[in-house]
Design a protein around this motif. Structure first.
Motif, PDB file in Angstrom:
ATOM      1  N   UNK A  88       0.816  -1.221   0.000  1.00  0.00           N
ATOM      2  CA  UNK A  88       0.000   0.000   0.000  1.00  0.00           C
ATOM      3  C   UNK A  88       0.847   1.267   0.000  1.00  0.00           C
ATOM      4  N   UNK A  89       1.920   1.290   0.777  1.00  0.00           N
ATOM      5  CA  UNK A  89       2.773   2.470   0.826  1.00  0.00           C
ATOM      6  C   UNK A  89       3.543   2.682  -0.462  1.00  0.00           C
ATOM      7  N   UNK A  90       4.172   1.622  -0.955  1.00  0.00           N
ATOM      8  CA  UNK A  90       4.951   1.724  -2.189  1.00  0.00           C
ATOM      9  C   UNK A  90       4.051   2.044  -3.376  1.00  0.00           C
ATOM     10  N   UNK A  91       2.850   1.476  -3.396  1.00  0.00           N
ATOM     11  CA  UNK A  91       1.920   1.747  -4.493  1.00  0.00           C
ATOM     12  C   UNK A  91       1.434   3.189  -4.442  1.00  0.00           C
ATOM     13  N   UNK A  92       1.277   3.738  -3.260  1.00  0.00           N
ATOM     14  CA  UNK A  92       0.927   5.159  -3.141  1.00  0.00           C
ATOM     15  C   UNK A  92       2.026   6.028  -3.749  1.00  0.00           C
ATOM     16  N   UNK A  93       3.289   5.735  -3.395  1.00  0.00           N
ATOM     17  CA  UNK A  93       4.399   6.501  -3.947  1.00  0.00           C
ATOM     18  C   UNK A  93       4.490   6.388  -5.451  1.00  0.00           C
ATOM     19  N   UNK A  94       4.261   5.181  -5.979  1.00  0.00           N
ATOM     20  CA  UNK A  94       4.288   4.991  -7.429  1.00  0.00           C
ATOM     21  C   UNK A  94       3.135   5.727  -8.101  1.00  0.00           C
ATOM     22  N   UNK A  95       1.967   5.744  -7.449  1.00  0.00           N
ATOM     23  CA  UNK A  95       0.816   6.455  -8.002  1.00  0.00           C
ATOM     24  C   UNK A  95       1.092   7.948  -8.112  1.00  0.00           C
ATOM     25  N   UNK A  96       1.787   8.499  -7.128  1.00  0.00           N
ATOM     26  CA  UNK A  96       2.168   9.915  -7.172  1.00  0.00           C
ATOM     27  C   UNK A  96       3.019  10.196  -8.405  1.00  0.00           C
ATOM     28  N   UNK A  97       3.978   9.322  -8.656  1.00  0.00           N
ATOM     29  CA  UNK A  97       4.874   9.510  -9.800  1.00  0.00           C
ATOM     30  C   UNK A  97       4.135   9.288 -11.114  1.00  0.00           C
ATOM     31  N   UNK A  98       3.285   8.268 -11.173  1.00  0.00           N
ATOM     32  CA  UNK A  98       2.554   7.993 -12.409  1.00  0.00           C
ATOM     33  C   UNK A  98       1.630   9.146 -12.780  1.00  0.00           C
ATOM     34  N   UNK A  99       0.908   9.680 -11.803  1.00  0.00           N
ATOM     35  CA  UNK A  99       0.022  10.808 -12.084  1.00  0.00           C
ATOM     36  C   UNK A  99       0.817  12.023 -12.557  1.00  0.00           C
ATOM     37  N   UNK A 100       1.965  12.252 -11.929  1.00  0.00           N
ATOM     38  CA  UNK A 100       2.816  13.369 -12.343  1.00  0.00           C
ATOM     39  C   UNK A 100       3.332  13.166 -13.755  1.00  0.00           C
ATOM     40  N   UNK A 101       3.784  11.950 -14.041  1.00  0.00           N
ATOM     41  CA  UNK A 101       4.362  11.659 -15.359  1.00  0.00           C
ATOM     42  C   UNK A 101       3.299  11.759 -16.455  1.00  0.00           C
ATOM     43  N   UNK A 102       2.145  11.176 -16.220  1.00  0.00           N
ATOM     44  CA  UNK A 102       1.077  11.235 -17.217  1.00  0.00           C
ATOM     45  C   UNK A 102       0.641  12.678 -17.471  1.00  0.00           C
ATOM     46  N   UNK A 103       0.609  13.486 -16.419  1.00  0.00           N
ATOM     47  CA  UNK A 103       0.157  14.862 -16.544  1.00  0.00           C
ATOM     48  C   UNK A 103       1.201  15.754 -17.216  1.00  0.00           C
ATOM     49  N   UNK A 104       2.457  15.638 -16.778  1.00  0.00           N
ATOM     50  CA  UNK A 104       3.507  16.550 -17.249  1.00  0.00           C
ATOM     51  C   UNK A 104       4.202  16.011 -18.488  1.00  0.00           C
ATOM     52  N   UNK A 105       4.689  14.801 -18.425  1.00  0.00           N
ATOM     53  CA  UNK A 105       5.496  14.257 -19.526  1.00  0.00           C
ATOM     54  C   UNK A 105       4.625  13.775 -20.683  1.00  0.00           C
ATOM     55  N   UNK A 149       8.842  -4.088  -6.637  1.00  0.00           N
ATOM     56  CA  UNK A 149       8.727  -3.635  -8.024  1.00  0.00           C
ATOM     57  C   UNK A 149       8.276  -2.175  -8.079  1.00  0.00           C
ATOM     58  N   UNK A 150       7.315  -1.812  -7.234  1.00  0.00           N
ATOM     59  CA  UNK A 150       6.788  -0.440  -7.244  1.00  0.00           C
ATOM     60  C   UNK A 150       7.880   0.567  -6.922  1.00  0.00           C
ATOM     61  N   UNK A 151       8.711   0.255  -5.953  1.00  0.00           N
ATOM     62  CA  UNK A 151       9.807   1.163  -5.629  1.00  0.00           C
ATOM     63  C   UNK A 151      10.786   1.275  -6.793  1.00  0.00           C
ATOM     64  N   UNK A 152      11.038   0.157  -7.476  1.00  0.00           N
ATOM     65  CA  UNK A 152      11.926   0.189  -8.630  1.00  0.00           C
ATOM     66  C   UNK A 152      11.345   0.996  -9.778  1.00  0.00           C
ATOM     67  N   UNK A 153      10.047   0.855 -10.019  1.00  0.00           N
ATOM     68  CA  UNK A 153       9.383   1.608 -11.090  1.00  0.00           C
ATOM     69  C   UNK A 153       9.451   3.105 -10.801  1.00  0.00           C
ATOM     70  N   UNK A 154       9.240   3.468  -9.557  1.00  0.00           N
ATOM     71  CA  UNK A 154       9.287   4.881  -9.172  1.00  0.00           C
ATOM     72  C   UNK A 154      10.644   5.497  -9.483  1.00  0.00           C
ATOM     73  N   UNK A 155      11.698   4.794  -9.125  1.00  0.00           N
ATOM     74  CA  UNK A 155      13.050   5.310  -9.370  1.00  0.00           C
ATOM     75  C   UNK A 155      13.399   5.282 -10.853  1.00  0.00           C
ATOM     76  N   UNK A 156      12.888   4.273 -11.573  1.00  0.00           N
ATOM     77  CA  UNK A 156      13.197   4.173 -13.000  1.00  0.00           C
ATOM     78  C   UNK A 156      12.548   5.310 -13.785  1.00  0.00           C
ATOM     79  N   UNK A 157      11.343   5.698 -13.402  1.00  0.00           N
ATOM     80  CA  UNK A 157      10.638   6.765 -14.117  1.00  0.00           C
ATOM     81  C   UNK A 157      11.279   8.121 -13.864  1.00  0.00           C
TER      82      UNK A 157
END
Length: 338
Positions: A88-105, A149-157
């Motif tokens: 739940x925590x890692x997925x929250x952090x990844x969701x923050x990054x995904x929303x930012x990436x989809x919106x900005x990038x 995996x979620x933590x890795x995806x966050x750092x990779x993005x």
């Protein structure tokens, strides 16, 4: 000649019996302890530090409570089925990054960025549920994989950098006040009420308790336990992403540094402190909310008292240890009575 009947003498025990019965019911309510602890901690800190009960500090606690409370409710729904969700925590952090990436990038409008992220989060929850029910994989292992995996995806993005320039929609959700009450806190209350109604007033909610209490008995009773388990994992992941909207709006940037790290422990602690049994089948929303409030009071109180932040995790860890011990003792007591 008239005869009169003397009035019956009032039984002093009859008047006290309802009062005694009420006190007994309150004492036997599982959540009464954590609610009383919230009151004691709040009053003690308010007396010791006048700034603790200030409007600004209470509003800040409201923002924090909404963030932790949403993932605590999602975590608790999974625990009620006899499982656990470490992602739940890692997925929250990844969701923050995904929303930012989809919106900005990717240039998507904020609403669409949120919807796409919610779909991804829901799919993750669906995979969790199917892995647990169809493949019979341990929930601990399944969600631990997602955690990593979620933590890795966050750092990779992000490559460790923040994503700036997000849309104003996120700030509107994460920083708005309604009559001096933070909007995230209002949204948390709405979600808590919906969860309470589902668990306490619907047939499907009672099935969740049945599956967590005794999966085999629930199956023999004709309950589709697999569906209930899968739906709770999906709900947990969706609530993590929903909390991510508030976190992103509050921060104003998509940051990969420590967002959501360790929050799953706070969510589990809030659930257990609130009376949710780790073996499933026991627990109520009022206790979960009270457990979240107690953790927030302790965390904020330590900060207000200017205690070294290095000791915060020690205190919270001790509280979690006591809660788990109390849960085990309560389970043994119930087993002996049974």
């Amino acid at each position: 000649m008239k005869t009169s009947t003397a009035p019956a003498l009032a039984d002093p025990g009859a008047a006290e019996q309802p009062r005694t019965s009420l006190l007994r019911r309150l004492a036997e309510t599982p959540e009464v302890g954590v609610v009383a602890a919230c009151v004691v901690v709040f009053v003690s800190l308010a007396i010791d530090k006048s700034t603790f009960a200030s409007a600004v500090n209470l509003q800040g606690m409201g923002f924090d409570l909404a963030q932790y409370g949403l993932i605590a409710i999602g975590e608790s729904l999974v625990i009620l089925t006899g499982g656990i969700d470490l992602s739940v925590g890692a997925l929250l952090g990844t969701s923050v990054i995904l929303m930012s990436w989809f919106n900005v990038r990717a240039g998507l409008p904020p609403i669409l960025a949120v919807l796409v992220t919610m779909v991804i989060a829901g799919t993750v929850g669906l995979i969790h549920g199917l892995a647990v029910t169809r493949l019979k994989m341990p929930p601990f292992v399944v969600t631990l994989v997602t955690y990593t995996v979620a933590q890795g995806v966050t750092l990779a993005i992000t490559s460790g950098t923040s994503i700036t320039g997000i849309g104003g929609f996120f700030g509107d959700v994460g920083q708005t006040y309604v009559a001096q009450v933070p909007l995230p806190l209002i949204l948390f209350v709405i979600v808590a009420l919906c969860a309470w109604f589902f668990l306490e007033r619907t047939y499907a909610g009672r099935q969740v308790y049945a599956v967590g209490g005794n999966a085999e008995a629930a199956r023999l009773a004709g309950i589709r336990g697999d569906r209930r388990i899968v739906s709770m994992y999906v709900t947990s992941s969706l609530l993590s992403a929903f909390a991510g909207i508030m976190v992103l709006g509050r921060m104003g940037v998509g940051s990969a540094s420590g967002v959501g790290v360790g929050w799953e422990l706070s969510a589990i602690a809030a659930a257990v402190i609130g009376g949710v049994s780790l073996v499933g089948g026991q627990g109520r929303i009022i206790g979960i909310v009270a457990g979240t409030i107690l953790l927030e009071l302790i965390n904020n109180g330590l900060t207000t008292l200017q205690i070294n932040s290095n000791y915060t995790n020690i205190v919270l860890g001790c509280v979690l240890g006591l809660a788990i011990t109390a849960d085990r003792l309560r389970a043994r007591s119930v087993a002996r009575r049974g």
